[in-house]
Design a protein around this motif. Structure first.
Motif, mmCIF file in Angstrom:
data_model
loop_
_atom_site.group_PDB
_atom_site.id
_atom_site.type_symbol
_atom_site.label_atom_id
_atom_site.label_comp_id
_atom_site.label_asym_id
_atom_site.label_seq_id
_atom_site.Cartn_x
_atom_site.Cartn_y
_atom_site.Cartn_z
ATOM 1 N N SER A 157 -5.681 -1.226 3.188
ATOM 2 C CA SER A 157 -5.997 -1.921 1.932
ATOM 3 C C SER A 157 -5.432 -3.340 1.975
ATOM 4 O O SER A 157 -4.286 -3.540 2.390
ATOM 5 N N ILE B 171 -15.650 -3.729 7.698
ATOM 6 C CA ILE B 171 -15.729 -4.520 6.465
ATOM 7 C C ILE B 171 -17.122 -5.131 6.304
ATOM 8 O O ILE B 171 -17.658 -5.207 5.199
ATOM 9 N N CYS C 71 -11.689 -2.650 12.203
ATOM 10 C CA CYS C 71 -11.507 -2.954 10.781
ATOM 11 C C CYS C 71 -12.454 -4.078 10.354
ATOM 12 O O CYS C 71 -13.142 -3.977 9.334
ATOM 13 N N ILE D 103 -15.128 -1.331 -0.235
ATOM 14 C CA ILE D 103 -15.164 -2.714 0.254
ATOM 15 C C ILE D 103 -15.987 -3.530 -0.724
ATOM 16 O O ILE D 103 -17.121 -3.165 -1.045
ATOM 17 N N ALA E 270 -19.381 -0.946 0.918
ATOM 18 C CA ALA E 270 -19.165 0.311 1.647
ATOM 19 C C ALA E 270 -20.280 1.321 1.447
ATOM 20 O O ALA E 270 -20.651 2.041 2.377
ATOM 21 N N LEU F 256 -9.574 1.902 3.277
ATOM 22 C CA LEU F 256 -10.605 1.908 4.330
ATOM 23 C C LEU F 256 -10.204 2.824 5.488
ATOM 24 O O LEU F 256 -9.107 2.719 6.035
ATOM 25 N N VAL G 10 -10.468 -4.755 -0.104
ATOM 26 C CA VAL G 10 -10.576 -3.550 0.730
ATOM 27 C C VAL G 10 -9.562 -2.537 0.216
ATOM 28 O O VAL G 10 -8.383 -2.844 0.071
ATOM 29 N N ARG G 11 -10.030 -1.325 -0.064
ATOM 30 C CA ARG G 11 -9.165 -0.278 -0.601
ATOM 31 C C ARG G 11 -9.370 1.030 0.162
ATOM 32 O O ARG G 11 -10.478 1.570 0.206
#
Length: 350
Positions: free
Chosen positions: A41, A67, A63, A78, A86, A16, A13-14
């Motif tokens: 992240s 995801i 969250c 994601i 994502a 988000l 996850v980056r």
């Protein structure tokens, strides 16, 4: 002898973000955003359990849902098993659904009261597989055995079960398509204390047997300490600290983590009598209007001037330990390892 290969990242996850628009007026014009998840992240490795903790309303459940694309993220990347989630279109997303599932918080609300246990557990099989009726029935019974449900209950409806049994039905449904990754959204919060341990032990047993990877969302820190391998602490939509479980509980770095852990009661009466609570002043700011700087600056007992104007990024201050706090920008690794008293004096600039 050969060194074991490093664990593979299953979930990445980056950045988000999950914003919900605020509208007002006759024409419902957008006047702002509720920043439920704001630039989060982290990674989850194959076979591990990442605990996501924080007080109510901090964005944990949002969250987890983002995801799995139960919500469409506002921004961010994601990846689950190397597949981009994502920005996936509906058809691609449907094909990826078997690999990622969710166990919901309220086992009563998450089950259709008009569907039997067999129909509930078998629904994913009907949607995503081409099994015959006999094969599907056999798989349903197999899943009921796996979660400790009597096969004789297959034609009963959810109202006939206790909370713990309903959650077992939800877990069986999540396992139907052999997922790699399961988001457990406070799966024990609605259960009696006597049942909570049974459900957590079941999740651990299934993880060991099936090689599952969990994101375990909870506000019960003692249960997270029992089940998680690493822990991420969330506050007002952002991650404050991310660390291996034992390191975080033994030596929390972020002031919010220190306050959170100080509220956990000790089983030892002598230790409990000497436990010092950190009482935070003020209320949690609104996620629609977070502070300009660090989200925790309005309540932090160690706040500095920079905290009020600059948001601290989540940075690695020791191997495997990440913290979003200006106190650690100038400290060295040695000072982070120092005793709490020394660390406090370093952080306060003495």
């Amino acid at each position: 002898m050969y060194d074991a290969p490093p664990p593979r990242k299953l979930v990445e996850v980056r950045g988000l973000k999950m914003y919900f628009p605020i509208t007002a007026g006759l024409f419902r014009r957008k006047v702002g955003d509720v920043k439920a998840v704001d630039d989060v992240s982290f990674d989850i490795f194959e076979g591990e359990t990442l605990g996501l903790v924080g007080e109510s309303g901090c964005g944990k459940s949002t969250c987890g849902r983002a995801i799995l694309r139960l919500y469409d993220p506002t921004a961010g990347e994601i990846s689950i098993g190397g597949q981009e989630i994502a920005k996936a279109d509906p058809a691609t997303l449907r094909s990826l659904r078997p690999a990622m599932q969710m166990v919901f918080q309220d086992p009563q609300a998450s089950l259709n009261p008009r569907m039997t246990v067999a129909a509930t557990i078998g629904e994913p099989l009907s949607e995503h597989t081409k099994l015959t009726r006999a094969e599907k029935e056999a798989r349903v019974y197999e899943l009921m055995d796996a979660v400790g449900l009597n096969r004789a209950f297959a034609n009963r409806y959810p109202h006939a079960f206790s909370g713990g049994q309903r959650q077992r039905i939800g877990i069986a449904r999540a396992l139907a398509l052999n997922p790699k990754f399961i988001v457990c959204d406070e799966p024990i919060a609605a259960l009696d204390v006597s049942i909570q341990a049974q459900v957590v032990n079941l999740l651990e047993e299934l993880q060991e047997r099936l090689g599952l990877t969990y994101l375990f969302i909870s506000h019960d820190l003692s249960m997270v300490r029992h089940i998680a391998d690493r822990v991420a602490v969330m506050y007002l939509g952002r991650i404050a600290e991310l660390a291996p479980r034992d390191a975080l509980f033994d030596q929390p770095l972020h002031p919010y983590t220190e306050a959170l852990l100080s509220a956990v009661p000790e089983a030892d009466p002598d230790a409990e009598s000497h436990r010092q609570r950190i009482i935070l002043k003020g209320d949690v700011p609104s996620p629609s209007n977070p502070p300009k700087g660090c989200n925790f600056c309005t309540r932090c007992p160690k706040v500095m001037e920079i905290c009020k104007s600059v948001k601290p990024p989540l940075r690695e201050v020791m191997p495997g330990r990440h913290v979003a706090c200006h106190l650690y920008e100038t400290t060295t690794t040695a000072s982070v390892r120092a005793a709490p008293e020394a660390r406090t004096s370093i952080q306060q600039g003495e």
